[in-house]
Design an enzyme around this catalytic site. Structure first.
Site, PDB file in Angstrom:
ATOM      1  N   THR A  19      -5.054  -0.344  -1.364  1.00 55.18           N
ATOM      2  CA  THR A  19      -6.307  -0.144  -2.127  1.00 55.18           C
ATOM      3  C   THR A  19      -6.349   1.173  -2.907  1.00 55.18           C
ATOM      4  O   THR A  19      -7.440   1.615  -3.276  1.00 55.18           O
ATOM      5  CB  THR A  19      -7.540  -0.206  -1.196  1.00 55.18           C
ATOM      6  OG1 THR A  19      -7.442   0.891  -0.272  1.00 55.18           O
ATOM      7  CG2 THR A  19      -7.637  -1.514  -0.440  1.00 55.18           C
ATOM      8  N   TRP A  20      -5.204   1.787  -3.128  1.00 59.75           N
ATOM      9  CA  TRP A  20      -5.202   3.026  -3.924  1.00 59.75           C
ATOM     10  C   TRP A  20      -5.650   2.662  -5.346  1.00 59.75           C
ATOM     11  O   TRP A  20      -5.184   1.657  -5.882  1.00 59.75           O
ATOM     12  CB  TRP A  20      -3.798   3.624  -3.933  1.00 59.75           C
ATOM     13  CG  TRP A  20      -3.726   5.025  -4.485  1.00 59.75           C
ATOM     14  CD1 TRP A  20      -4.757   5.879  -4.700  1.00 59.75           C
ATOM     15  CD2 TRP A  20      -2.537   5.728  -4.857  1.00 59.75           C
ATOM     16  NE1 TRP A  20      -4.291   7.075  -5.192  1.00 59.75           N
ATOM     17  CE2 TRP A  20      -2.939   7.012  -5.301  1.00 59.75           C
ATOM     18  CE3 TRP A  20      -1.169   5.404  -4.870  1.00 59.75           C
ATOM     19  CZ2 TRP A  20      -2.027   7.969  -5.745  1.00 59.75           C
ATOM     20  CZ3 TRP A  20      -0.269   6.358  -5.315  1.00 59.75           C
ATOM     21  CH2 TRP A  20      -0.691   7.631  -5.740  1.00 59.75           C
ATOM     22  N   ASP A  48      -5.174  -1.359   3.803  1.00 60.05           N
ATOM     23  CA  ASP A  48      -4.793   0.055   3.865  1.00 60.05           C
ATOM     24  C   ASP A  48      -5.625   0.882   2.890  1.00 60.05           C
ATOM     25  O   ASP A  48      -5.711   0.559   1.703  1.00 60.05           O
ATOM     26  CB  ASP A  48      -3.308   0.191   3.485  1.00 60.05           C
ATOM     27  CG  ASP A  48      -2.859   1.645   3.469  1.00 60.05           C
ATOM     28  OD1 ASP A  48      -2.589   2.188   4.550  1.00 60.05           O
ATOM     29  OD2 ASP A  48      -2.799   2.253   2.368  1.00 60.05           O
ATOM     30  N   TYR A  53      -8.183   8.408  -1.365  1.00 59.60           N
ATOM     31  CA  TYR A  53      -8.281   7.471  -2.485  1.00 59.60           C
ATOM     32  C   TYR A  53      -9.680   7.493  -3.101  1.00 59.60           C
ATOM     33  O   TYR A  53     -10.662   7.113  -2.459  1.00 59.60           O
ATOM     34  CB  TYR A  53      -7.912   6.043  -2.053  1.00 59.60           C
ATOM     35  CG  TYR A  53      -6.499   5.893  -1.516  1.00 59.60           C
ATOM     36  CD1 TYR A  53      -5.521   6.865  -1.768  1.00 59.60           C
ATOM     37  CD2 TYR A  53      -6.130   4.795  -0.757  1.00 59.60           C
ATOM     38  CE1 TYR A  53      -4.230   6.738  -1.270  1.00 59.60           C
ATOM     39  CE2 TYR A  53      -4.835   4.659  -0.260  1.00 59.60           C
ATOM     40  CZ  TYR A  53      -3.897   5.644  -0.527  1.00 59.60           C
ATOM     41  OH  TYR A  53      -2.623   5.522  -0.033  1.00 59.60           O
ATOM     42  N   GLN A 162       4.498   4.923   7.526  1.00 64.30           N
ATOM     43  CA  GLN A 162       4.246   4.252   6.239  1.00 64.30           C
ATOM     44  C   GLN A 162       5.037   5.004   5.168  1.00 64.30           C
ATOM     45  O   GLN A 162       4.802   6.197   4.946  1.00 64.30           O
ATOM     46  CB  GLN A 162       2.749   4.253   5.929  1.00 64.30           C
ATOM     47  CG  GLN A 162       2.444   3.492   4.639  1.00 64.30           C
ATOM     48  CD  GLN A 162       0.962   3.465   4.289  1.00 64.30           C
ATOM     49  OE1 GLN A 162       0.537   4.057   3.302  1.00 64.30           O
ATOM     50  NE2 GLN A 162       0.166   2.778   5.086  1.00 64.30           N
ATOM     51  N   TYR A 190       4.960   1.088   1.360  1.00 65.45           N
ATOM     52  CA  TYR A 190       3.952   1.234   0.305  1.00 65.45           C
ATOM     53  C   TYR A 190       4.599   1.148  -1.071  1.00 65.45           C
ATOM     54  O   TYR A 190       5.824   1.259  -1.189  1.00 65.45           O
ATOM     55  CB  TYR A 190       3.106   2.490   0.510  1.00 65.45           C
ATOM     56  CG  TYR A 190       3.679   3.855   0.224  1.00 65.45           C
ATOM     57  CD1 TYR A 190       3.936   4.294  -1.077  1.00 65.45           C
ATOM     58  CD2 TYR A 190       3.882   4.755   1.259  1.00 65.45           C
ATOM     59  CE1 TYR A 190       4.406   5.573  -1.334  1.00 65.45           C
ATOM     60  CE2 TYR A 190       4.363   6.048   1.013  1.00 65.45           C
ATOM     61  CZ  TYR A 190       4.624   6.449  -0.294  1.00 65.45           C
ATOM     62  OH  TYR A 190       5.084   7.713  -0.548  1.00 65.45           O
TER      63      TYR A 190
END
Ligand code: NAP
Length: 276
Positions: A19-20, A48, A53, A162, A190
């Site tokens: 969800t960045w 995530d 963010y 991650q 990621y």
């Protein structure tokens, strides 16, 4: 849905959602929430986010997307390194919980290594876990030497690392991923489509045309082929979410993988872990 086992035996979906850059543009908000919810319905129930963010905007968006279905979601968030201390981590966690509109984070990560000693972060994470604020903790962007130091600092219950991993970022295959696999510690990839940049690659386009799959599906299937690997592509549109979920049905053959190796070679020596 393919699943990955955490060390305590809990199963989580191998394909989740990042969800960045989400929640930052009012005009896109409704579509992003719809995309995330549709992803949940397709089984991509691991989501995530991070306090970083959009300065909390992504956590707020995830909170809204989870409304009415919190129990079915495996929620991952991350704390800034400067907040990973005994004093500050509980406060950062409370702020994240408030934005997320929930009473627990399923997996709370140190976003990258900063100046706080790892042993102190481990202690702060374990305290949050004993209080039920978080269910698991882990790290992000830690290379092999940092992971070894983390183990020596009492971090054996770390649930994941991650890391940046995709077709064009295969460095971790050399030693970090084998080390994690040996310990049965899942890795979380990621930027699995390199933020879209790798999707126009000619070799990938040729392979996807032959396989009747899209470049994103091949790129995700490549990451997901590994045992103990979770991928968290970010897709802000319904069409991309649906497309990405199609990667789960795609098994790359030894011939496909050999072709991939020719265009995206596996590492022959160690290189420092990249990060975005
Ligand atoms: P990514 O998932 O590799 O790529 C996202 C980009 O690719 C978006 O622009 C998206 O567009 C596009 N995309 C997604 N699916 C597509 C498809 N099927 N076809 C064409 N384009 C597609 O990159 P990322 O967002 O950097 O990484 C994923 C998640 O990992 C992040 O969102 C974040 O949660 C996490 N992350 C963690 C760290 C860390 O330091 N721990 C660093 C980076 C990322 P649309 O949005 O338009 O669909």
């Amino acid at each position: 849905m393919k699943q990955v086992m955490l060390a305590n035996g809990e199963a989580v979906p191998a394909l989740g959602q990042g969800t960045w850059m989400m929640g930052e543009d009012r005009a896109r908000r409704k579509g992003e929430i719809e995309a995330l919810r549709h992803g949940f319905e397709l089984g991509m129930t691991l989501v995530d986010t991070a306090e970083m963010y959009g300065d909390g905007a992504s956590e707020e968006l995830v909170g809204e997307a989870m409304e009415g279905r919190r129990d079915g979601i495996f929620l991952v968030s991350k704390a800034y390194p400067q907040n990973a201390s005994r004093q500050r981590l509980p406060l950062a966690c409370e702020r994240s919980l408030a934005r997320l509109g929930t009473d627990r984070i399923d997996l709370y990560l140190l976003h990258w290594r900063g100046g706080v000693p790892l042993a102190e972060t481990v202690e702060a994470m374990e305290t949050l876990r004993s209080q039920g604020k978080i269910r698991h903790w882990g790290v992000s962007n830690l290379d092999l030497a940092d992971m070894q130091e983390l183990m020596e600092a009492g971090g054996e219950s770390c649930a994941t690392d991650q890391i940046l991993y995709n077709l064009t970022r295969r460095g971790p295959e050399f030693d970090l991923l084998p080390w994690l696999q040996e310990r049965r510690m899942p890795a979380m990839a990621y930027s699995p489509v390199e933020q879209g940049r790798l999707l126009g690659h000619a070799a990938l386009a040729a392979l996807s045309a032959e396989r009747g799959a899209t470049p994103a599906q091949i790129a995700l299937a490549f990451v997901l082929r590994r045992e103990g690997m979770i991928a968290i592509p970010k897709a802000g549109t319904l069409a991309h979410v649906v497309e990405n979920s199609g990667a789960l049905g795609l098994d790359l053959s030894p011939e496909d993988l050999a072709r991939i190796d020719r265009s995206f070679p596996s590492p022959t020596r160690r290189a420092p872990l990249d990060m975005l």
